[in-house]
Design a protein around this motif. Structure first.
Motif, short mmCIF file in Angstrom:
data_model
loop_
_atom_site.label_atom_id
_atom_site.label_comp_id
_atom_site.label_asym_id
_atom_site.label_seq_id
_atom_site.Cartn_x
_atom_site.Cartn_y
_atom_site.Cartn_z
N ALA A 1 0.81 -1.22 0.00
CA ALA A 1 0.00 0.00 0.00
C ALA A 1 0.84 1.28 0.00
O ALA A 1 0.51 2.26 0.66
CB ALA A 1 -0.96 0.00 1.20
N PRO B 1 -12.94 -2.64 -2.56
CA PRO B 1 -12.53 -3.87 -1.87
C PRO B 1 -13.68 -4.53 -1.12
O PRO B 1 -14.64 -3.86 -0.72
CB PRO B 1 -11.46 -3.38 -0.89
CG PRO B 1 -11.75 -1.94 -0.68
CD PRO B 1 -12.37 -1.43 -1.95
N ASN C 1 -8.04 -3.47 1.97
CA ASN C 1 -8.31 -2.61 0.80
C ASN C 1 -7.82 -3.20 -0.53
O ASN C 1 -7.79 -2.49 -1.54
CB ASN C 1 -7.72 -1.20 0.97
CG ASN C 1 -8.28 -0.54 2.20
OD1 ASN C 1 -9.43 -0.77 2.57
ND2 ASN C 1 -7.46 0.26 2.87
N GLY C 2 -7.44 -4.46 -0.52
CA GLY C 2 -6.90 -5.06 -1.74
C GLY C 2 -7.78 -6.16 -2.30
O GLY C 2 -8.83 -6.49 -1.74
N ILE D 1 -4.38 -2.90 -4.90
CA ILE D 1 -5.20 -1.90 -4.21
C ILE D 1 -5.58 -0.91 -5.30
O ILE D 1 -4.77 -0.09 -5.73
CB ILE D 1 -4.41 -1.23 -3.07
CG1 ILE D 1 -4.03 -2.30 -2.03
CG2 ILE D 1 -5.21 -0.10 -2.44
CD1 ILE D 1 -3.15 -1.81 -0.91
#
Ligand code: DGJ
Length: 375
Positions: free
Chosen positions: A28, A284, A316-317, A336
């Motif tokens: 990230a 996500p 968040n991926g 992401i």
């Protein structure tokens, strides 16, 4: 004057200095290549040839969702420092080509075919101006891992073929489903019809839809294409021919009606593990996991392997690939997504941990090294 000098000096320094060497993985964040530019290889996968890793991925523009370049390839020996080797499969200037600029090419995966000595790329292909309606798989081939790859064709897999786990009774039932009766999606009757093969039967003649995907080569050299089919509602696992350029017609459905995307498959101690996401566009969602003793099933669904804060959003991926690292462990690779500027999408690479019974677990780490991998 002083400011101007400072700007000139810093510009000069940024050009003259070699990019900083990466010594850790930092999910990230910006991930500079050996020239200092953020790596542009999204939805990607990795092939190892000799001591070199080849990372193939979507070369995304700064704005917009379609392609104007093609599929990137980067190389590395340590998985942290990546050299940009350019475009492995370029869009075509031929206005009749399915891969002309404006098409969408996603989730490329490259495998080496020992029998033919060729590198084969499969990717999700959408045709120019048609959004995500074409739902095809593209095939391309190269003599060298860095390319150039030559586009062969785009198609929908397994036209005219029923899954091998479909009995005659299942086929009759699927054929009896009248699509007009199920125009309203998401009702309990519609869900039941989807599981029974509403879309499978609809697409039988022209071939099955094929969107998010991966390719997996088993220990015996047989390759499989695993993809989101049937309006992204059901995964298909399809066997490829010996040259990896076509289908044998043997395939199964996984999690019918389960809405799985972003499949990433790996094998450890004789068990096959599959990590997927739900279907929420670029946003996500909570990952899913499946396990099986054979690729042909039965596939059993398990909870997400991600644990800790924000695990319900997969940090968040979204999954794209799982890379076995020597005999030392497995690296989860995810994206992401930054839909406003897809080229700036970041990466979520994390070491996979294993519980005593072999179940994968993936906690977040802000920074890690290959020493953090466990068998
Ligand atoms: C989710 C998929 O996983 C991505 O690869 C991409 O196709 C987006 N959907 C598009 O919305």
């Amino acid at each position: 004057m002083k400011t101007v000098l400072l700007i000139v000096a810093s510009l000069f320094l940024s050009c003259a200095l070699p990019a900083q060497k990466q010594t850790t993985f930092r999910p990230a964040t910006e991930w500079p290549d050996t020239e200092g530019k953020h790596i542009n290889a999204h939805g990607g996968g990795i092939l190892k040839k000799g001591k070199v890793y080849y990372w193939y991925g979507e070369n995304r523009p700064d704005a917009g969702g379609s392609m104007n370049t093609g599929i990137s390839v980067y190389t590395s020996r340590d998985l942290m420092n990546w050299e940009n080797r350019g475009i492995a499969l370029a869009v075509s200037s031929d206005t009749l080509s399915p891969i002309q600029p404006g098409c969408i090419m996603e989730r490329p995966k490259v495998v080496y075919n020992k029998k033919t000595g060729k590198y084969v790329m499969l990717f999700h292909l959408e045709l120019k101006g048609q959004g995500y309606a074409a739902a095809q798989v593209g095939f391309a081939v190269a003599d060298k891992p860095e390319g150039p790859f030559r586009f062969l064709r785009g198609l929908r897999p397994n036209a005219g073929q029923w899954p091998v786990d479909f009995s005659q009774k299942d086929i009759d039932e699927a054929l009896a489903l009248d699509p007009a009766k199920y125009a309203n999606w998401w009702t309990p009757e519609w869900r039941d019809a989807v599981k029974k093969g509403l879309f499978l039967a609809r697409d039988l003649k022209g071939g099955q839809m094929s969107r998010d995907m991966t390719v997996y080569v088993d220990d015996d050299g047989t390759a499989y294409h695993l993809f989101s089919s049937e309006e992204n509602l059901t995964l298909h696992l399809a066997e490829l021919t010996e040259d990896y350029l076509d289908y044998t017609g043997k395939y199964i459905r996984i999690a019918p009606g389960g809405q799985n995307e972003a499949p990433a498959l790996f094998k450890r101690n004789g068990k096959y593990w599959l990590i997927t996401s739900g279907c929420t566009g670029w946003a996500p969602n909570e990952a899913r996991m499946f396990v099986a003793d054979s690729l042909w099933g039965e596939w059993k669904q398990l909870p997400t392997p991600f644990v800790g804060e924000n695990a319900q959003k997969t940090f968040n991926g979204q999954s794209t690939f799982v890379l076995p690292y020597k005999n030392k462990g497995f690296i989860f690779m995810g994206d992401i997504w930054k839909p406003k500027s897809l080229s700036t999408s970041q990466y979520l690479w994390l070491p996979i941990q294993f519980q005593e019974d072999g179940t994968p677990t993936i906690p977040y780490r802000e920074e890690w090294t290959l020493k953090d991998l466990m068998k």
